[in-house]
Scaffold this active site. Sequence first.
Site, PDB file in Angstrom:
ATOM      1  N   LYS A 124       0.822  -1.218   0.000  1.00 27.93           N
ATOM      2  CA  LYS A 124       0.000   0.000   0.000  1.00 27.93           C
ATOM      3  C   LYS A 124       0.855   1.267   0.000  1.00 27.93           C
ATOM      4  O   LYS A 124       0.622   2.183  -0.790  1.00 27.93           O
ATOM      5  CB  LYS A 124      -0.935   0.002   1.217  1.00 27.93           C
ATOM      6  CG  LYS A 124      -2.009  -1.059   1.183  1.00 27.93           C
ATOM      7  CD  LYS A 124      -2.980  -0.923   2.354  1.00 27.93           C
ATOM      8  CE  LYS A 124      -2.366  -1.312   3.671  1.00 27.93           C
ATOM      9  NZ  LYS A 124      -2.076  -2.765   3.768  1.00 27.93           N
ATOM     10  N   THR A 125       1.816   1.327   0.901  1.00 27.96           N
ATOM     11  CA  THR A 125       2.602   2.559   1.036  1.00 27.96           C
ATOM     12  C   THR A 125       3.431   2.830  -0.208  1.00 27.96           C
ATOM     13  O   THR A 125       3.472   3.967  -0.705  1.00 27.96           O
ATOM     14  CB  THR A 125       3.508   2.476   2.276  1.00 27.96           C
ATOM     15  OG1 THR A 125       2.689   2.393   3.445  1.00 27.96           O
ATOM     16  CG2 THR A 125       4.405   3.703   2.387  1.00 27.96           C
ATOM     17  N   GLU A 168      -4.007   5.567   1.374  1.00 32.17           N
ATOM     18  CA  GLU A 168      -3.992   4.145   1.674  1.00 32.17           C
ATOM     19  C   GLU A 168      -5.320   3.753   2.315  1.00 32.17           C
ATOM     20  O   GLU A 168      -5.978   4.574   2.948  1.00 32.17           O
ATOM     21  CB  GLU A 168      -2.842   3.810   2.625  1.00 32.17           C
ATOM     22  CG  GLU A 168      -1.478   3.998   2.003  1.00 32.17           C
ATOM     23  CD  GLU A 168      -0.359   3.553   2.924  1.00 32.17           C
ATOM     24  OE1 GLU A 168      -0.541   2.581   3.684  1.00 32.17           O
ATOM     25  OE2 GLU A 168       0.703   4.190   2.878  1.00 32.17           O
TER      26      GLU A 168
END
Length: 459
Positions: A124-125, A168
């Site tokens: 995600k990051t 996110e």
Amino acid sequence: MPSFEINSLDKNSHIHFIGIGGISMSGLAHIAISDGYKVTGSDRTKTPITDNLEKEGAIIYEGHDAKNVKGADLVVHTAAVKADNPEMQEAVKNNIQLIDRAEFLGAIMKNYKNAVCVAGTHGKTTTTSMLAHALIHAGTDPTISVGGELNLIGGNIRCGKSDMFVTEACEYTNSFLKFHPTIALITNIEEDHLDFFTGIEMIRESFRTYAELTRGIGSVVVYGDDENIKIALDGSELDITTYGMNDTNDYYPQNIVYHAGYPSFDIYCHNEKIAHASLNVTGNHNILNTLATVAVCALLGIDAQTAVDGIQTFKGTHRRFEKKGMINDAVIIDDYAHHPTEIKLTLQASKAFSPKRIRCVFQPHTYSRTRTLWNEFVSAFDDADELILTHIYAAREKFDGVTSPEKLAAEIKERGIDAKYMEEFSDIEKYIKETAQPGDIIFTMGAGDVTEISDNLFK
């Protein structure tokens, strides 16, 4: 109960954040300040993160006290804050509207025409950060919330002026079901957070519900080679775009070549070459993250090569394969990997640099994750030449009476890995200094405070 509407507040309203020192909450506080609200917040201690908020005009309280919420029109809290928190109790007592972080973030999204949510068990990051580079390079002036610190935006938040928002979207406690995405990205689905989910079936159902949030208003972008994603979205008839390593997907790579550890490749869409990419981050997983970013950008009207030109300026976020320095000509790398799949991918990616030895200091994150994914952790370090396990970072949990990192180290050693347990960070730091050799790659790895080891090595 109807969901909270940010427009129900006037610009003179006072918002109080409980747990403001965390990356995710501080980012929301930045947005609230940018939008003109009065912001106060509290946490156990002040940090550089809260110092920056004070510079922007927020009032920060050290410690939790009922008086901290005085005058607040809205109180926002993290999922970790319990009902017995004195500020929570004070808000209830005085009928102050009380919502969690996810609901507040979801309410913010409603004010944007394009709201991109990046979900998945892993990646995600990094993918959100790639999107930040692509969208800023394309001149779209987005608002961005990242779960790590990104040099491009000087931290974890960027407040733009356009109708584009990127964030996110975490599945833990079904937080992302409070969001309002127009584009929902799913990078992968695996078992995790088994202190909340009962198993993979419940996780798949959660991600399906998340994808359904786009029905009639937007699109879903998914890693098309992921079996759990296929099962989760089977028969959904949503507007779905796929990416993956195989040409059965809408977006896929061809002619992959690694140069000094970093991949270059052509990007194809429906059998047509649309861009060429040369990345400044390593690993096949970052090829996939690039494809995901290009697919999302296409839905936002940004051509592939423009997106790639932005992605190529990305050199990683803090704690994602982050080079901290050299000791005895050994490279020290700090990485956030804390799930077995993330560990495997990170160690595999390091092999592209042809190290003499791959050595890893790993701190397990939470007793529940270590216990429920025990067998996966045992086999996760097969690409390491040496493993040093340290104490478990408990986070929100207490010792469960059974989960032992010493036992985990012993089982990994039975697989032929040079694995050992060391309790104290100071002992690990001394050991690294004494044993680092030219050509070694040495990881400090985990989602807890293991990063202090690499920090201390270079103080």
